[in-house]
Design a protein around this motif. Structure first.
Motif, PDB file in Angstrom:
ATOM      1  N   TRP A  14     -65.619 -12.204 -64.789  1.00 27.70           N
ATOM      2  CA  TRP A  14     -66.918 -12.786 -64.451  1.00 27.70           C
ATOM      3  C   TRP A  14     -67.312 -12.478 -63.013  1.00 27.70           C
ATOM      4  N   GLU A  15     -68.602 -12.568 -62.728  1.00 30.55           N
ATOM      5  CA  GLU A  15     -69.097 -12.540 -61.348  1.00 30.55           C
ATOM      6  C   GLU A  15     -68.549 -13.772 -60.620  1.00 30.55           C
ATOM      7  N   THR A  16     -68.413 -13.656 -59.304  1.00 32.58           N
ATOM      8  CA  THR A  16     -67.833 -14.779 -58.547  1.00 32.58           C
ATOM      9  C   THR A  16     -68.668 -16.049 -58.681  1.00 32.58           C
ATOM     10  N   SER A  17     -69.976 -15.904 -58.815  1.00 35.42           N
ATOM     11  CA  SER A  17     -70.821 -17.101 -58.971  1.00 35.42           C
ATOM     12  C   SER A  17     -70.517 -17.811 -60.284  1.00 35.42           C
ATOM     13  N   GLU A  18     -70.226 -17.034 -61.334  1.00 40.91           N
ATOM     14  CA  GLU A  18     -69.860 -17.631 -62.611  1.00 40.91           C
ATOM     15  C   GLU A  18     -68.482 -18.287 -62.529  1.00 40.91           C
ATOM     16  N   GLN A  19     -67.564 -17.641 -61.846  1.00 42.60           N
ATOM     17  CA  GLN A  19     -66.233 -18.224 -61.662  1.00 42.60           C
ATOM     18  C   GLN A  19     -66.316 -19.562 -60.945  1.00 42.60           C
ATOM     19  N   LEU A  20     -67.064 -19.580 -59.858  1.00 41.90           N
ATOM     20  CA  LEU A  20     -67.153 -20.792 -59.043  1.00 41.90           C
ATOM     21  C   LEU A  20     -67.853 -21.908 -59.801  1.00 41.90           C
ATOM     22  N   SER A  21     -68.893 -21.577 -60.540  1.00 41.88           N
ATOM     23  CA  SER A  21     -69.587 -22.576 -61.352  1.00 41.88           C
ATOM     24  C   SER A  21     -68.633 -23.186 -62.373  1.00 41.88           C
ATOM     25  N   PHE A  22     -67.851 -22.327 -63.026  1.00 37.81           N
ATOM     26  CA  PHE A  22     -66.876 -22.779 -64.017  1.00 37.81           C
ATOM     27  C   PHE A  22     -65.879 -23.750 -63.405  1.00 37.81           C
ATOM     28  N   LEU A  23     -65.355 -23.418 -62.232  1.00 43.34           N
ATOM     29  CA  LEU A  23     -64.339 -24.252 -61.596  1.00 43.34           C
ATOM     30  C   LEU A  23     -64.910 -25.588 -61.127  1.00 43.34           C
ATOM     31  N   ILE A  24     -66.129 -25.574 -60.601  1.00 44.50           N
ATOM     32  CA  ILE A  24     -66.774 -26.824 -60.190  1.00 44.50           C
ATOM     33  C   ILE A  24     -66.991 -27.730 -61.402  1.00 44.50           C
ATOM     34  N   ASN A  25     -67.526 -27.154 -62.481  1.00 43.19           N
ATOM     35  CA  ASN A  25     -67.775 -27.943 -63.693  1.00 43.19           C
ATOM     36  C   ASN A  25     -66.479 -28.489 -64.279  1.00 43.19           C
ATOM     37  N   LEU A  26     -65.434 -27.664 -64.271  1.00 47.91           N
ATOM     38  CA  LEU A  26     -64.143 -28.097 -64.807  1.00 47.91           C
ATOM     39  C   LEU A  26     -63.594 -29.248 -63.976  1.00 47.91           C
ATOM     40  N   TYR A  27     -63.668 -29.131 -62.669  1.00 45.33           N
ATOM     41  CA  TYR A  27     -63.172 -30.188 -61.780  1.00 45.33           C
ATOM     42  C   TYR A  27     -63.911 -31.494 -62.052  1.00 45.33           C
ATOM     43  N   ASN A  28     -65.222 -31.422 -62.119  1.00 44.82           N
ATOM     44  CA  ASN A  28     -66.012 -32.639 -62.309  1.00 44.82           C
ATOM     45  C   ASN A  28     -65.776 -33.261 -63.683  1.00 44.82           C
ATOM     46  N   ALA A  29     -65.711 -32.426 -64.715  1.00 43.58           N
ATOM     47  CA  ALA A  29     -65.468 -32.948 -66.061  1.00 43.58           C
ATOM     48  C   ALA A  29     -64.080 -33.574 -66.158  1.00 43.58           C
ATOM     49  N   ALA A  30     -63.090 -32.922 -65.547  1.00 37.02           N
ATOM     50  CA  ALA A  30     -61.724 -33.448 -65.579  1.00 37.02           C
ATOM     51  C   ALA A  30     -61.616 -34.759 -64.819  1.00 37.02           C
ATOM     52  N   THR A  31     -62.373 -34.890 -63.739  1.00 37.56           N
ATOM     53  CA  THR A  31     -62.365 -36.132 -62.969  1.00 37.56           C
ATOM     54  C   THR A  31     -62.976 -37.272 -63.774  1.00 37.56           C
ATOM     55  N   VAL A  32     -64.106 -37.013 -64.400  1.00 38.30           N
ATOM     56  CA  VAL A  32     -64.737 -38.036 -65.246  1.00 38.30           C
ATOM     57  C   VAL A  32     -63.796 -38.436 -66.385  1.00 38.30           C
ATOM     58  N   ASP A  33     -63.158 -37.444 -66.998  1.00 42.04           N
ATOM     59  CA  ASP A  33     -62.217 -37.708 -68.079  1.00 42.04           C
ATOM     60  C   ASP A  33     -61.051 -38.571 -67.597  1.00 42.04           C
ATOM     61  N   LEU A  34     -60.556 -38.272 -66.416  1.00 43.69           N
ATOM     62  CA  LEU A  34     -59.455 -39.047 -65.832  1.00 43.69           C
ATOM     63  C   LEU A  34     -59.864 -40.499 -65.609  1.00 43.69           C
TER      64      LEU A  34
END
Length: 206
Positions: A14-34
């Motif tokens: 992926w482009e770096t912008s797509e990578q970074l978006s993915f990681l931000i979304n994953l972090y936030n979703a995982a935090t809410v799940d926690l």
């Protein structure tokens, strides 16, 4: 579940912008799940810092599925996002959310590669416009402790900013600073104080 199915090879393509978006979304979703998992198991959860144990904080729990492994929130933020050397993006500190009142607000939409720059810029402006977290008074600038904890990230040349003052001065209008005050800040001649961080859990609508 969707994130857990992404392979490392796919991510790296992926482009770096797509990578970074993915990681931000994953972090936030995982935090809410926690948070939700722990709210279901106790009626007294007051802060994300109440999760974990004496030796393992909430950010050190290996509970996020990524590239076929279980990783921690710390790994996503500090190894993947901040420590990988790929991104040099200090504005992520206004996008990743730790479920505390002191955090920047959780965005009401997912981050995407196509809109990432605009979304991050908007997140910074919203956060710096919040007078409960950042304000100027009597010749001093009072900032969130986020700027103290991650100061080095704001001084690595992003957007030509090589100091905390230079970075924050870019958003002088959000802070209500005059052009003269912004110049003083950028030159490092304005006193900066860091505010105490509110770790209480964000309010949830039930």
């Amino acid at each position: 579940k969707q994130a857990s199915g992404v392979s490392r090879a796919t991510f790296d393509a992926w482009e770096t912008s797509e990578q970074l978006s993915f990681l931000i979304n994953l972090y936030n979703a995982a935090t809410v799940d926690l948070i939700l998992d722990n709210m279901n198991s106790t009626d007294t959860l007051a802060s994300i810092r109440d999760i974990g144990s004496l030796f393992t904080s909430a950010w050190e729990l290996e509970r996020v599925a990524l590239f076929g492994e279980r990783v921690t929130l710390d790994f996503i933020e500090h190894d993947m996002i901040r420590g990988s050397g790929r991104y040099n993006e200090p504005r992520i500190h206004f996008a990743v959310n730790c479920a505390a009142i002191g955090c920047p607000a959780l965005r009401a939409e997912a981050y995407t590669g196509a809109k990432l720059n605009a979304q991050l810029e908007d997140a910074v402006r919203i956060f710096l416009s919040d007078r409960s977290r950042n304000y100027f008074d009597d010749g001093r600038l009072y900032l969130s402790s986020i700027f103290k904890w991650y100061r080095e990230d704001f001084e690595r040349g992003w957007g030509g900013s090589n100091s905390l003052g230079e970075f924050v001065a870019r958003y002088s209008s959000e802070l209500g600073l005059s052009a003269e005050q912004a110049e003083t800040l950028a030159k490092g001649n304005m006193r900066i104080r860091f505010l105490s961080y509110n770790w209480a859990l964000n309010q949830l609508n039930k």
